[in-house]
Scaffold this active site. Structure first.
Site, PDB file in Angstrom:
ATOM      1  N   LYS A 149       0.878  -1.232  -0.032  1.00 55.72           N
ATOM      2  CA  LYS A 149      -0.009  -0.042   0.062  1.00 55.72           C
ATOM      3  C   LYS A 149       1.013   1.264  -0.096  1.00 55.72           C
ATOM      4  CE  LYS A 149      -3.848   1.924   2.559  1.00 55.72           C
ATOM      5  NZ  LYS A 149      -4.743   1.631   3.879  1.00 55.72           N
ATOM      6  N   SER A 176      -9.638   1.529   2.526  1.00 53.59           N
ATOM      7  CA  SER A 176      -8.630   2.198   1.804  1.00 53.59           C
ATOM      8  C   SER A 176      -7.734   1.484   1.106  1.00 53.59           C
ATOM      9  CB  SER A 176      -7.972   3.193   2.627  1.00 53.59           C
ATOM     10  OG  SER A 176      -7.185   2.765   3.887  1.00 53.59           O
ATOM     11  N   SER A 201      -9.510  -0.945   6.813  1.00 54.61           N
ATOM     12  CA  SER A 201      -9.137  -0.807   5.436  1.00 54.61           C
ATOM     13  C   SER A 201      -8.365  -1.937   4.991  1.00 54.61           C
ATOM     14  CB  SER A 201      -8.166   0.412   5.411  1.00 54.61           C
ATOM     15  OG  SER A 201      -8.679   1.588   5.407  1.00 54.61           O
TER      16      SER A 201
HETATM   17  N1  GLN Z   1     -13.187   3.700   6.244  1.00 54.67           N
HETATM   18  C1  GLN Z   1     -12.403   4.036   7.039  1.00 54.67           C
HETATM   19  C2  GLN Z   1     -12.028   5.405   7.188  1.00 54.67           C
HETATM   20  O1  GLN Z   1     -12.191   5.991   6.301  1.00 54.67           O
HETATM   21  C3  GLN Z   1     -11.021   3.189   6.873  1.00 54.67           C
HETATM   22  C4  GLN Z   1      -9.705   3.491   7.482  1.00 54.67           C
HETATM   23  C5  GLN Z   1      -8.768   2.662   7.392  1.00 54.67           C
HETATM   24  O2  GLN Z   1      -8.703   1.749   8.015  1.00 54.67           O
HETATM   25  N2  GLN Z   1      -7.662   3.307   7.269  1.00 54.67           N
HETATM   26  O3  GLN Z   1     -11.654   5.928   8.266  1.00 54.67           O
END
Ligand code: GLN
Length: 477
Positions: free
Chosen positions: A78, A153, A177
């Site tokens: 990532k 994400s 995420s």
């Molecule tokens: N959907 C979550 C957010 O927007 C995911 C964030 C994450 O795990 N990095 O905060």
């Protein structure tokens, strides 16, 4: 079957037997990236030359009988995770030119085994989102349906594995995420317990929730990776000293051991939940109930419904502080202006997407004098109640099963302008995050239109072992 479609375990065996070389395996992945990335947009940077160099070194290691589990196996990372000498943008233009000088600890653990980096994957900027539409490099498309999101994400990581552009990926999970995109793309993904894996070199989002973990085609592969990633790191004071179990050997070790599994009823009667998703998960639970060593009981986690409001106060608050360092001055892209204030303001205005700015503003508000008690402190108190909810049910059961996401992959653009609808995508993954618990998403079927559905297993803190064991049992059903 093409060799880029293999699991880690299969690729390891094939490399060992000499069925193919790491250079061949790497070339197969790179060819797949060339063919598919223009449609899927999973990669921001492809490290072709580096990959071929590393593959050659891996082949030498194998020839010299120095093969380890990950030697010669192509993987992606990532883009919010630092990799030495490779551009790492976090999918935000403000870091468009950022090249870290060091590897994140988990990446260095993996590379020490001789794994082969094929590239850095697209994500929601700095991890903010559940659809990958908050990337300043364009959304990632779901390999199962190019009109739909890959989740977020870590959407690029999930899509790169699901589409066989690499064998595994490393993602980051603050509030789902890893698990949610894994679920939407039909792969497995583990959020480890808070403190299990070092976050050194992970671009911070919300420090009291951030974790880094593996994404792969099977839970067996996840166990192999977690074994390499986990452990105490002097560079991350939150990592624990506890010994790292041999997760991959433990997968089938105690298969006769009785497991009591709780089904939290609040996770199944959510308004707006997709019926097909619910049925697929419930059918799988019925299959599990028939196993001689598994007992299923209904449990209740009454504070779960507050996980989203708590998460969306605590995370922006920590965000607003963490992201202060991304100012265009010390590194990254700097906007031109006459005075220092305008340099900060313009660099951030141009270099960060809408959602990141929204979080910074909400967080700054929640932390400001006069509002701190009403929002931040209150959220922290409710966070304790959510954690206690879990502690209470874990006195009675060993593991919990829930759906990972309330719905399968949605259409690109469908929720982008409805911030609250997007936040609801995290409804089943946020609670374990808020409580610091380990959780894995395992693929358990597809909807009639062919979209993958994932099931989530949540465990006690630092009990990745049983989470992975049950995950492995489910994938073999
Ligand atoms: N959907 C979550 C957010 O927007 C995911 C964030 C994450 O795990 N990095 O905060």
């Amino acid at each position: 079957m093409n060799i880029n479609e293999l699991t880690i375990k299969q690729a390891y065996d094939g490399l060992k037997k000499g069925d193919f070389s790491s250079v061949e395996l790497t070339k197969a992945c790179l060819a797949r990236i060339k063919k598919r990335n223009k449609d899927i947009n999973a990669f921001i940077t492809v490290t072709e030359d580096l990959a071929l160099e590393e593959a050659q070194i891996a082949d030498e290691m194998i020839a010299n009988k120095k093969q380890k589990m990950l030697t010669g196996i192509p993987f992606s990372v990532k883009d919010a995770i630092d990799v030495a000498d490779v551009r790492s943008t976090a999918s935000a233009k403000i870091l468009d030119n950022y090249v870290p000088s060091f590897d994140a600890t988990v990446i260095s653990n993996i590379r020490k085994q001789g794994a082969v980096l094929v590239g850095k994957t697209n994500c929601d900027a700095f991890g903010h989102g559940a659809s990958n539409e908050n990337s300043m490099y364009g959304p990632v498309r779901n390999p199962y349906d190019l009109d739909r999101v890959a989740g977020g994400s870590s959407g690029g990581s999930a899509a790169s594995v699901a589409d066989h552009m690499c064998i595994f990926s490393i993602g980051e999970d603050t509030g789902g995420s890893i698990r949610q995109p894994a679920s939407l793309c039909g792969i497995a993904g583990l959020r480890p317990s808070y403190g299990r894996n070092s976050r050194y070199g992970i671009m911070p989002m919300a420090s009291s929730l951030d974790t880094v973990g593996p994404m792969a085609k099977t839970v067996e592969d996840i166990a192999i990776l977690e074994e390499v990633m986990a452990g105490r790191d002097e560079k991350d004071a939150t990592t624990v000293d506890n010994e790292v179990p041999e997760y991959s050997k433990q997968l089938t070790a105690n298969s006769k051991q009785k497991l009591k599994i709780g089904i939290p009823k609040e996770y199944f009667d959510l308004e707006g939940m997709d019926e097909e998703t619910k049925t697929i998960v419930e059918n799988k639970i019925n299959e599990i109930a028939k196993l001689p060593n598994c007992q299923i009981v209904e449990v209740s986690l009454p504070y779960t419904k507050y996980a989203i409001p708590v998460y969306y106060i605590v995370v922006p608050s920590e965000d607003s502080s963490n992201l202060g360092r991304i100012d265009g001055v010390r590194y990254g892209v700097q906007a031109q202006a006459d005075n220092l204030y305008d340099v900060y303001a313009r660099s951030r205005a141009q270099g960060l997407p809408e959602e990141v700015k929204r979080r910074i503003m909400i967080g700054t508000y929640a932390l400001s004098a006069g509002y701190y008690d009403a929002y931040y402190r209150k959220a922290q108190k409710v966070r304790t109640l959510i954690r206690q909810d879990f502690e209470r049910v874990f006195e009675e059961v060993d593991l919990l099963i829930t759906p990972t996401s309330p719905f399968p992959a949605f259409k690109i653009g469908e929720k982008k302008d409805d911030v609250l609808a997007m936040y609801l995508a995290d409804v089943f993954v946020a609670p374990a995050s808020v409580a610091g618990l380990p959780a894995v998403s395992v693929p358990v079927g597809n909807t009639k239109s062919g979209l993958p559905v994932g099931l989530q297993i949540i465990g006690k803190r630092l009990d990745e072992e049983h989470v992975l064991q049950l995950g492995h049992t489910i994938e073999r059903l």
